[in-house]
Design an enzyme around this catalytic site. Structure first.
Site, PDB file in Angstrom:
ATOM      1  N   ASP A   1       0.862  -1.183   0.000  1.00  0.00           N
ATOM      2  CA  ASP A   1       0.000   0.000   0.000  1.00  0.00           C
ATOM      3  C   ASP A   1       0.899   1.233   0.000  1.00  0.00           C
ATOM      4  O   ASP A   1       1.048   1.922   1.008  1.00  0.00           O
ATOM      5  CB  ASP A   1      -0.877  -0.038   1.255  1.00  0.00           C
ATOM      6  CG  ASP A   1      -2.077   0.892   1.152  1.00  0.00           C
ATOM      7  OD1 ASP A   1      -2.385   1.337   0.040  1.00  0.00           O
ATOM      8  OD2 ASP A   1      -2.708   1.150   2.187  1.00  0.00           O
TER       9      ASP A   1
ATOM     10  N   GLU B   1      -6.768   5.092  -8.970  1.00  0.00           N
ATOM     11  CA  GLU B   1      -8.094   5.533  -8.556  1.00  0.00           C
ATOM     12  C   GLU B   1      -8.698   6.573  -9.507  1.00  0.00           C
ATOM     13  O   GLU B   1      -8.033   7.503  -9.949  1.00  0.00           O
ATOM     14  CB  GLU B   1      -8.010   6.132  -7.149  1.00  0.00           C
ATOM     15  CG  GLU B   1      -9.344   6.328  -6.485  1.00  0.00           C
ATOM     16  CD  GLU B   1      -9.280   6.087  -4.991  1.00  0.00           C
ATOM     17  OE1 GLU B   1     -10.257   6.406  -4.312  1.00  0.00           O
ATOM     18  OE2 GLU B   1      -8.256   5.564  -4.504  1.00  0.00           O
TER      19      GLU B   1
ATOM     20  N   LYS C   1      -9.664   1.770  -9.391  1.00  0.00           N
ATOM     21  CA  LYS C   1     -10.238   1.929  -8.061  1.00  0.00           C
ATOM     22  C   LYS C   1     -11.419   2.894  -8.117  1.00  0.00           C
ATOM     23  O   LYS C   1     -11.311   3.997  -8.662  1.00  0.00           O
ATOM     24  CB  LYS C   1      -9.199   2.452  -7.068  1.00  0.00           C
ATOM     25  CG  LYS C   1      -8.175   1.417  -6.645  1.00  0.00           C
ATOM     26  CD  LYS C   1      -7.214   1.965  -5.617  1.00  0.00           C
ATOM     27  CE  LYS C   1      -7.797   1.963  -4.227  1.00  0.00           C
ATOM     28  NZ  LYS C   1      -6.775   2.343  -3.211  1.00  0.00           N
TER      29      LYS C   1
ATOM     30  N   THR D   1     -13.046   0.392  -3.494  1.00  0.00           N
ATOM     31  CA  THR D   1     -12.395   0.876  -2.282  1.00  0.00           C
ATOM     32  C   THR D   1     -13.404   1.518  -1.332  1.00  0.00           C
ATOM     33  O   THR D   1     -14.577   1.679  -1.651  1.00  0.00           O
ATOM     34  CB  THR D   1     -11.272   1.868  -2.651  1.00  0.00           C
ATOM     35  OG1 THR D   1     -10.498   2.155  -1.495  1.00  0.00           O
ATOM     36  CG2 THR D   1     -11.831   3.154  -3.229  1.00  0.00           C
TER      37      THR D   1
ATOM     38  N   PHE E   1     -11.830  -1.480   4.644  1.00  0.00           N
ATOM     39  CA  PHE E   1     -10.874  -0.647   5.370  1.00  0.00           C
ATOM     40  C   PHE E   1     -10.895  -0.970   6.868  1.00  0.00           C
ATOM     41  O   PHE E   1     -11.689  -0.409   7.623  1.00  0.00           O
ATOM     42  CB  PHE E   1     -11.189   0.834   5.132  1.00  0.00           C
ATOM     43  CG  PHE E   1     -10.572   1.395   3.877  1.00  0.00           C
ATOM     44  CD1 PHE E   1     -10.421   0.626   2.746  1.00  0.00           C
ATOM     45  CD2 PHE E   1     -10.139   2.708   3.835  1.00  0.00           C
ATOM     46  CE1 PHE E   1      -9.852   1.135   1.595  1.00  0.00           C
ATOM     47  CE2 PHE E   1      -9.561   3.238   2.689  1.00  0.00           C
ATOM     48  CZ  PHE E   1      -9.421   2.447   1.564  1.00  0.00           C
TER      49      PHE E   1
END
Length: 320
Positions: A17, A96, A132, A156, A178
């Site tokens: 990440d 993203e 994303k 996400t 998350f």
């Protein structure tokens, strides 16, 4: 005994990440994930000085207005970071769609197609990229269109089973629940600390994982946003885990035994849940945590996107 990181690799696909190329080279993950925050941080590294200059030079005349040029160069920079990471990993890189498109189905689809085309122009094929999208209802509907077109999506900002079910129904390739942000919310609102085994974020991922496996759902579950290695240890065996360099370092230094916690064979029998837009919006409304953290996450990514565009604007006109 091998490190916990090496043990984890035997049961879970490890994803980095980060946009830190040096960290990726050190830890050798299979995939990398990025977001506007990670891209903005990566671009502050000396590794990207020449890349920034090149992208600003090459993108200076793209777009008819100042705003279009700024957006174009900001997108080029995000893709440049992704391309640099793709050169370091054997698997996929997630990029993203702009946060300000989180409630725009057609805008998200068009942006995703532009991202894929831009990667292909750099020699990175679409099967190396995950798009994303924020897991709003609109983001999920955009994923439905993109997956039909053969563009794989990473959904996400997942904070609820309702989101996970809707993403699976849309055929999403992968979801990112998350963990740490769920823990943050409960820590504040319950006023206490949680052991890893009772961590609300861990329990949320476990619930989603078990629901998917019980119902033969092929969408990949990738736990994200970890606060400590205890959370990672409790999710050992999850399909994928995306982990920051700091926590990868901790796992690499720890040689204690790592036990597998999740396995498809141990998932309980769970009935399939029908999820339409009405139910999705109601379930989200019923979860203060999911509603607040989804909105907060979009706002945070939006702030970093604006910061990236401001950086681009300043450098565009400094070097004009």
């Amino acid at each position: 005994m091998t490190s916990k990181l090496d043990q984890l690799r035997t049961m879970t696909t490890v994803v980095a990440d980060t946009g830190d190329v040096a960290a990726v080279r050190q830890h050798k993950p299979v995939d990398c994930t990025t977001n506007p925050t990670i891209v903005l941080k990566a671009l502050q590294s000396p590794d990207f000085v020449e890349i920034i200059a090149r992208e600003i030079r090459d993108g200076r005349n793209e777009g008819a207005t100042e705003g279009q040029r700024i957006r174009s160069v900001a997108s080029r920079l995000a893709i440049a970071v992704g391309a640099a990471l793709a050169a370091e990993v054997p698997g996929r890189v997630s990029t993203e769609v702009d946060a300000d498109l989180s409630f725009d189905v057609q805008g998200s689809v068009a942006s995703a197609r532009r991202i894929i085309k831009a990667y292909e122009a750099r020699g990175v094929e679409r099967d190396r990229i995950l798009i994303k999208l924020a897991s709003t209802w609109e983001g999920i509907e955009a994923a439905r269109v993109l997956q039909h077109d053969g563009i794989d999506c990473n959904m996400t900002l997942i904070f609820s089973l309702a989101q996970a079910i809707a993403c699976a129904d849309a055929g999403a390739f992968l979801i990112s629940p998350f963990v740490g942000r769920i823990l943050d919310w409960h820590t504040v609102h319950e006023g206490r600390r949680f052991a890893p085994a009772e961590d609300p974020g861990v329990l949320s991922v476990r619930q989603i994982y078990e629901y998917y496996k019980a119902n033969g759902i092929g969408t990949i579950v990738m736990g994200a946003s970890f606060r400590n290695i205890g959370e990672i240890e409790e999710l050992a065996g999850c399909d994928r885990l995306t982990i920051s360099p700091a926590l990868l370092d901790q796992l690499a230094r720890d040689n204690d035994l790592l036990q597998r916690r999740l396995s498809p064979s141990s998932a309980p029998k769970l009935a399939r849940i029908e999820m339409d837009e009405r139910r999705f919006r109601w379930e989200m409304n019923e979860s203060a945590m999911a509603t607040e953290k989804l909105a907060e996450g979009i706002r945070q990514f939006g702030q970093d996107l604006r910061a990236l565009r401001t950086m681009v604007r300043d450098q565009l006109y400094e070097t004009a």
